[in-house]
Scaffold this active site. Structure first.
Site, short mmCIF file in Angstrom:
data_model
loop_
_atom_site.label_atom_id
_atom_site.label_comp_id
_atom_site.label_asym_id
_atom_site.label_seq_id
_atom_site.Cartn_x
_atom_site.Cartn_y
_atom_site.Cartn_z
N TYR A 1 50.66 29.27 44.81
CA TYR A 1 49.38 29.07 44.14
C TYR A 1 48.25 28.78 45.13
O TYR A 1 47.23 28.20 44.76
CB TYR A 1 49.49 27.93 43.12
N ARG B 1 52.24 35.15 25.62
CA ARG B 1 51.49 33.89 25.53
C ARG B 1 50.87 33.71 24.14
O ARG B 1 50.79 32.59 23.63
CB ARG B 1 50.40 33.85 26.60
N LYS C 1 58.05 30.10 33.29
CA LYS C 1 57.70 28.76 33.80
C LYS C 1 58.60 27.69 33.18
O LYS C 1 59.33 27.97 32.21
CB LYS C 1 56.23 28.49 33.50
N ASN D 1 51.73 27.85 29.96
CA ASN D 1 51.51 29.16 29.31
C ASN D 1 52.70 30.11 29.49
O ASN D 1 52.55 31.32 29.53
CB ASN D 1 50.19 29.78 29.78
N GLU E 1 54.28 37.74 46.42
CA GLU E 1 55.07 36.82 45.59
C GLU E 1 56.56 37.20 45.61
O GLU E 1 57.43 36.32 45.66
CB GLU E 1 54.50 36.81 44.17
N THR F 1 45.50 34.47 30.04
CA THR F 1 46.00 33.22 30.65
C THR F 1 45.97 32.06 29.67
O THR F 1 46.92 31.28 29.59
CB THR F 1 45.13 32.87 31.89
N PHE G 1 42.45 21.70 38.95
CA PHE G 1 43.76 21.58 38.30
C PHE G 1 44.92 21.89 39.25
O PHE G 1 46.07 21.97 38.80
CB PHE G 1 43.82 22.48 37.05
N ARG H 1 51.20 42.44 32.63
CA ARG H 1 50.07 41.52 32.37
C ARG H 1 49.59 41.70 30.93
O ARG H 1 49.27 40.73 30.25
CB ARG H 1 48.92 41.79 33.34
N HIS I 1 54.35 33.56 34.31
CA HIS I 1 53.42 34.00 35.36
C HIS I 1 53.75 35.44 35.72
O HIS I 1 54.91 35.82 35.73
CB HIS I 1 53.58 33.13 36.62
P1 CMP Z 1 49.26 31.63 36.26
O1 CMP Z 1 49.20 33.05 35.84
O2 CMP Z 1 50.59 31.06 36.62
O3 CMP Z 1 48.27 31.43 37.50
C1 CMP Z 1 47.52 30.27 37.73
C2 CMP Z 1 47.73 29.26 36.66
O4 CMP Z 1 46.80 28.22 36.62
C3 CMP Z 1 47.59 29.92 35.31
O5 CMP Z 1 48.66 30.76 35.07
C4 CMP Z 1 47.46 28.72 34.39
O6 CMP Z 1 48.73 28.29 33.89
C5 CMP Z 1 46.91 27.66 35.33
N1 CMP Z 1 45.59 27.21 34.90
C6 CMP Z 1 44.48 27.97 34.78
N2 CMP Z 1 43.46 27.19 34.35
C7 CMP Z 1 43.95 25.94 34.21
C8 CMP Z 1 43.39 24.69 33.80
N3 CMP Z 1 42.10 24.60 33.46
N4 CMP Z 1 44.20 23.62 33.77
C9 CMP Z 1 45.51 23.71 34.13
N5 CMP Z 1 46.09 24.87 34.53
C10 CMP Z 1 45.32 25.96 34.57
#
Ligand code: CMP
Length: 143
Positions: free
Chosen positions: A49, A102, A9, A112, A126, A91, A57, A85, A115
């Site tokens: 997404y 992470r 990211k 984070n 994807e 996450t 969010f 993963r 992805h």
């Molecule tokens: P990712 O694996 O890219 O898939 C969805 C993303 O949503 C996840 O990683 C997080 O980075 C993001 N995400 C999940 N929960 C929150 C939150 N509460 N606020 C902001 N981003 C979020």
């Protein structure tokens, strides 16, 4: 052979973590089948997404993922979706175990670092969103 979509990211690219992340998957034994540094458009971000569209969010998610270059990758190998993963960790980086990407490099759930596809269906979807078929290479490599 199974393939997955992984993406460093914007925070990971900014923090010079691309090499470190690629190294972890190479050392593990997976094969890089495609990769590119790219700027995600709003349209691609909203599509990628899409399943989070109703989440509070969502706007933040789209604005962050489009805030700077990402490093998009396709990795190949046995059980690569689940193993990648596991290597990424939970996450929320605060809950991710030390030794995971992470867990070692992240602090906030939004920023984070990486992805990764969560299922064979998402991996296929994807990979198709981010790569043309001829950008994914098939070649032999030493195990
Ligand atoms: P990712 O694996 O890219 O898939 C969805 C993303 O949503 C996840 O990683 C997080 O980075 C993001 N995400 C999940 N929960 C929150 C939150 N509460 N606020 C902001 N981003 C979020």
């Amino acid at each position: 052979m199974e393939k997955t979509f992984l993406m460093v990211k914007p925070d990971g690219v900014q923090r010079n973590l691309v090499g470190e992340i690629v190294n972890r998957f190479e050392r593990k034994g997976f094969k890089l089948a495609g990769a590119k540094l790219m700027q995600i458009t709003d349209e691609l971000a909203e599509n990628h997404y899409g399943e989070h569209k109703e989440r509070p969010f969502f706007g933040e998610l789209v604005s962050f993922i489009t805030s700077g270059p990402v490093f998009a990758m396709v990795w190949e190998g046995e059980n690569v979706i689940t193993t990648a993963r596991d290597m990424m960790g939970k996450t929320n980086p605060l809950e991710a175990a030390a030794g995971t990407i992470r867990g070692d490099y992240g602090i906030t759930v939004g920023k984070n670092v990486i992805h990764g596809s969560d299922s064979p269906e998402s991996a296929e979807r994807e990979i198709g969103l981010f790569f043309n078929e001829n950008d994914i290479l098939s070649y032999s490599k030493q195990d």
